[in-house]
Design a protein around this motif. Sequence first.
Motif, PDB file in Angstrom:
ATOM      1  N   HIS A 166      -1.003   3.219   8.520  1.00  0.00           N
ATOM      2  CA  HIS A 166      -0.405   3.416   7.201  1.00  0.00           C
ATOM      3  C   HIS A 166       0.988   4.017   7.386  1.00  0.00           C
ATOM      4  O   HIS A 166       1.221   4.818   8.296  1.00  0.00           O
ATOM      5  CB  HIS A 166      -1.264   4.365   6.363  1.00  0.00           C
ATOM      6  CG  HIS A 166      -1.896   5.443   7.194  1.00  0.00           C
ATOM      7  ND1 HIS A 166      -3.202   5.372   7.632  1.00  0.00           N
ATOM      8  CD2 HIS A 166      -1.394   6.574   7.730  1.00  0.00           C
ATOM      9  CE1 HIS A 166      -3.477   6.428   8.371  1.00  0.00           C
ATOM     10  NE2 HIS A 166      -2.393   7.165   8.453  1.00  0.00           N
ATOM     11  N   SER A 167       1.925   3.686   6.547  1.00  0.00           N
ATOM     12  CA  SER A 167       3.263   4.256   6.629  1.00  0.00           C
ATOM     13  C   SER A 167       3.224   5.738   6.295  1.00  0.00           C
ATOM     14  O   SER A 167       2.458   6.184   5.429  1.00  0.00           O
ATOM     15  CB  SER A 167       4.210   3.536   5.671  1.00  0.00           C
ATOM     16  OG  SER A 167       4.478   2.224   6.122  1.00  0.00           O
TER      17      SER A 167
ATOM     18  N   HIS B 244       2.181   7.874   3.028  1.00  0.00           N
ATOM     19  CA  HIS B 244       1.645   9.227   3.100  1.00  0.00           C
ATOM     20  C   HIS B 244       2.753  10.180   3.531  1.00  0.00           C
ATOM     21  O   HIS B 244       3.468   9.913   4.502  1.00  0.00           O
ATOM     22  CB  HIS B 244       0.505   9.310   4.111  1.00  0.00           C
ATOM     23  CG  HIS B 244      -0.714   8.553   3.713  1.00  0.00           C
ATOM     24  ND1 HIS B 244      -1.660   9.068   2.854  1.00  0.00           N
ATOM     25  CD2 HIS B 244      -1.149   7.315   4.051  1.00  0.00           C
ATOM     26  CE1 HIS B 244      -2.631   8.184   2.692  1.00  0.00           C
ATOM     27  NE2 HIS B 244      -2.333   7.108   3.395  1.00  0.00           N
TER      28      HIS B 244
ATOM     29  N   LEU C 226       2.793   3.711  -1.280  1.00  0.00           N
ATOM     30  CA  LEU C 226       2.074   3.264  -0.082  1.00  0.00           C
ATOM     31  C   LEU C 226       2.312   4.164   1.121  1.00  0.00           C
ATOM     32  O   LEU C 226       1.818   3.877   2.206  1.00  0.00           O
ATOM     33  CB  LEU C 226       2.505   1.836   0.282  1.00  0.00           C
ATOM     34  CG  LEU C 226       2.255   0.761  -0.766  1.00  0.00           C
ATOM     35  CD1 LEU C 226       2.784  -0.587  -0.276  1.00  0.00           C
ATOM     36  CD2 LEU C 226       0.764   0.649  -1.096  1.00  0.00           C
TER      37      LEU C 226
ATOM     38  N   GLU D 265       1.308  -2.309   6.624  1.00  0.00           N
ATOM     39  CA  GLU D 265       1.254  -2.975   5.330  1.00  0.00           C
ATOM     40  C   GLU D 265       1.962  -4.336   5.401  1.00  0.00           C
ATOM     41  O   GLU D 265       2.795  -4.574   6.277  1.00  0.00           O
ATOM     42  CB  GLU D 265       1.942  -2.111   4.264  1.00  0.00           C
ATOM     43  CG  GLU D 265       1.313  -0.747   4.056  1.00  0.00           C
ATOM     44  CD  GLU D 265       1.808   0.317   4.995  1.00  0.00           C
ATOM     45  OE1 GLU D 265       1.311   1.453   4.955  1.00  0.00           O
ATOM     46  OE2 GLU D 265       2.710   0.024   5.815  1.00  0.00           O
TER      47      GLU D 265
ATOM     48  N   GLY E 256       4.198   1.419   8.789  1.00  0.00           N
ATOM     49  CA  GLY E 256       2.828   1.054   9.116  1.00  0.00           C
ATOM     50  C   GLY E 256       2.586  -0.442   9.112  1.00  0.00           C
ATOM     51  O   GLY E 256       3.507  -1.262   9.262  1.00  0.00           O
TER      52      GLY E 256
END
Length: 370
Positions: free
Chosen positions: A328-329, A319, A317, A354, A352
């Motif tokens: 996003h993480s 990047h 999950l 999530e 992030g």
Amino acid sequence: MTNKPTLATQAINAGDLPAKNGNPFREGPQFASTFHLAGEVDPAVYQYGRFNQPTWHNLETGLAQLEGGDTIIFPSGLSAAAAVLTSLVEPGQTILLPNDGYTPVRVYAEKFLQKFGVHIQTIATKDIDLFSFEGIDLALLETPSNPMLDTFDIALAAKKIHEHGGILAVDNTTLTFLGQQVLTLGADITMSADTKAVNGHSDVLFGHVSSQNNELVEKMREWRKFSGNIPGPMETWLVHRSLATLDVRLERMCSNAMTLAQLLLTHPKVSSVRYPGLASDPSHEVAKRQQSLYGFIISFELANAEAATTFLEACQLVHVATSFGGVHSMGERRARWGSDDIPEGIVRFSVGCERESDIVHDVLTALDTI
């Protein structure tokens, strides 16, 4: 009498035009390089796209409301930093920069300002509270620092530098105006790379500066006008759009970060963790006094470069990227750039939006692969 809404709520509509039947909540970007300008020049009307334009004005008005000071926008965070460093000092004066902060700011000063007779001095963020600021004309400092999240007392630094007639600018990128009110704490200028959390979607480069000092604002605005460091209307509109969700994004990101930091602190594969929200962290006491959020960045150390790389590649999950503040993480082994004086196994992790259970499972599973 009703209470004034919080900054988080104000951010939803900051800079928008008054509501009117049949109009959108926020007008779209206005694309124009030049404007109709008959007769004598009227400084109150739009003239040319490099000077000012309506989409800029709307965002600058909103950010000024949230920062508590007049605001100037730029096409990147580094451009905003360059405006501070270039427009406010003269040859022979001295700039103080962190040696553990965002490296390109220091490189810009050393490569392009020193040759014009500006002196550059550096300091570790952890040493700033004990520094006298004597002989410093301008300081551009970060708190928390990037990537190791050291902090300094903004109010104390402002008091000291003002005693010597200097200017204090603070890079507030890692927290934003919702996490730390830099001008209220006494700094002359707050600066942000809005590429990160303020925009938050990893699709725009942007930056801004804010100040309550009209003289400083006009110098930086003039620098923008004549250097041509101007943002496009589409990018400006996208950043303005993102203000409305900043609070809800930060709420999830910071909550996730606290949970992960507490888990990493006791994990056998992790040798050290830096997160200002941890009571054991060296930055915690200062952060508790001057921050309203502890942030979404965690820096933690694994055994070596191979362990850090293995961990990042195993995450599903996350990047692997050299940025932070997105929905996003994102994570990276910071020492791979060779520009940060940190151990090879340090991972800077930008948490992030999530679901907590998903990002926790992903991180713990990836650590098991080392």
